[in-house]
Design an enzyme around this catalytic site. Structure first.
Site, mmCIF file in Angstrom:
data_model
loop_
_atom_site.group_PDB
_atom_site.id
_atom_site.type_symbol
_atom_site.label_atom_id
_atom_site.label_comp_id
_atom_site.label_asym_id
_atom_site.label_seq_id
_atom_site.Cartn_x
_atom_site.Cartn_y
_atom_site.Cartn_z
ATOM 1 C CG PHE A 141 -6.050 4.748 8.306
ATOM 2 C CD1 PHE A 141 -5.911 5.607 9.390
ATOM 3 C CD2 PHE A 141 -4.920 4.377 7.605
ATOM 4 C CE1 PHE A 141 -4.661 6.097 9.749
ATOM 5 C CE2 PHE A 141 -3.668 4.857 7.960
ATOM 6 C CZ PHE A 141 -3.548 5.723 9.039
ATOM 7 C CG ASP A 159 1.879 1.629 2.975
ATOM 8 O OD1 ASP A 159 2.889 1.085 3.481
ATOM 9 O OD2 ASP A 159 0.748 1.585 3.506
ATOM 10 C CG LEU A 187 -13.461 -8.690 0.971
ATOM 11 C CD1 LEU A 187 -13.647 -7.609 -0.084
ATOM 12 C CD2 LEU A 187 -13.150 -10.029 0.311
ATOM 13 N N GLY A 188 -11.055 -7.715 4.803
ATOM 14 C CA GLY A 188 -9.819 -7.351 5.492
ATOM 15 C C GLY A 188 -9.994 -6.117 6.344
ATOM 16 C CE LYS A 213 -8.937 2.009 2.590
ATOM 17 N NZ LYS A 213 -7.604 2.031 1.998
ATOM 18 C CB VAL A 227 -11.885 -3.940 2.927
ATOM 19 C CG1 VAL A 227 -12.268 -4.131 1.468
ATOM 20 C CG2 VAL A 227 -10.933 -2.750 3.071
ATOM 21 N N GLY A 238 -7.610 -2.711 7.782
ATOM 22 C CA GLY A 238 -6.347 -1.999 7.786
ATOM 23 C C GLY A 238 -6.325 -1.097 8.994
#
Ligand code: ATP
Ligand code: MG
Length: 297
Positions: free
Chosen positions: A24, A134, A19-20, A42, A27, A22
């Protein structure tokens, strides 16, 4: 499923698509083998150089308290030898950033719905004593990718990795957040020595609303030093022709959110009561052009 620490992620779940990514974490979709329910997982690599146990613990402790329709819910944690898996609501509609890029920018009504959802989440988080710290379009997720679903336009706040419980009279001092969305009091050397409060989230959301409406950033520079100078001066405008079709009430809300002095910034409930968030904008528009030089997202 409750958010207890467990082991045996792979016994219980199978991975779906990514899904993505980041800074760190990675996901992915995770399907629960027994019930067939899909979640987002995650995956945090505990062996990576950027891994910080304390940050992970803090993200989990905070997320466990957060139960709100406009915030991603943490359903469980699997803590294994080299990886930690956070089981989250699946927000299949992609990020607000994706939709801004798809449409160049938003119709005012779409931006209004995002603003309402996120400001409702901020109001809730602040009432729990949590500052997100954030907020940016990449951390705002659409709950569903199905246009027929009532959740198609529902937005959930994600990524509590930098969130913190704030204590009244005990200001936060960590310099964090994403440079283009960070509030002046976080980057001003004098202010940071005094510390800052949850008002930083309203500043970031003011930037998000600005970007949604025109597709470019209000403060943009090639170096962080220059960017922070512009942010601390609070010097931004609504350049023509990009802002010509946008309502005065939207501009007024942004002006009241992007106020350098955090004490003079609107509170989440004042933002929610603002006519820009309440009123039904009848004249949708879709911007065709945007200046690249100003740091389009
Ligand atoms: P950052 O670089 O912002 O610190 P991070 O490493 O903490 O990020 P997240 O922001 O939580 O990771 O997630 C990274 C990306 O994964 C998001 O921008 C989003 O595209 C996707 N994502 C995260 N959580 C979900 C979810 N629950 N459902 C769908 N996609 C998600
Ligand atoms: Mg993120």
């Amino acid at each position: 499923m409750t958010a207890h620490w467990r082991i045996g992620f792979h016994k219980n779940f199978e991975f779906g698509k990514t899904l993505g990514r980041g800074t760190f974490a990675k996901v992915k979709v995770a399907r629960h083998k027994t019930t067939g329910t899909c979640f987002a997982v995650k995956i945090i690599d505990k062996q990576s150089a950027s891994f910080k146990r304390e940050s992970l613990k803090s993200e989990i402790v905070l997320m466990r308290q957060v139960i709100h329709p406009n915030c991603l819910r943490l359903h469980g944690v699997y803590d294994e030898k080299s990886k930690c898996f956070l089981i989250l609501d699946l927000a299949s509609g992609g990020t607000v950033l994706d939709r801004i890029i798809e449409n160049d920018c938003f119709k005012e009504n779409d931006a209004k719905k995002v603003s309402k959802d996120v400001l409702t989440a901020i109001e809730y988080l602040h009432s729990l004593g949590i500052s997100h710290r954030d907020l940016k379009p990449e951390n705002l997720l659409y709950a569903s990718n199905d246009p027929q679903s009532p959740d198609y336009t529902t937005v959930k706040v994600a990524d509590f990795g930098l969130s913190k419980i704030f204590v009244e009279k005990q200001p936060m001092r960590t310099v964090c957040g994403s440079p283009n969305y960070v509030a002046p009091e976080v980057v001003d050397p004098y202010c940071i020595s005094i510390g800052y409060g949850p008002e930083v989230d309203i500043w970031s959301m003011g930037i998000v609303i600005y970007v949604m409406l025109c597709g470019f950033l209000p403060f943009y520079a090639d170096s962080n030093a220059e960017l922070f100078r512009l942010i601390c001066a609070g010097d931004f405008s609504f350049p023509s022709p990009y802002w010509d079709g946008i309502s005065e009430s939207a501009k007024q809300l942004i002006r009241k959110m992007l106020v350098v002095n955090p004490k003079r910034r609107l509170s989440p409930s004042q933002c929610l009561a603002h006519s820009c968030v309440l009123a039904d904008q009848k004249a949708p528009h879709l911007r065709q052009h945007r200046p690249q030089a100003r740091g389009s997202t």
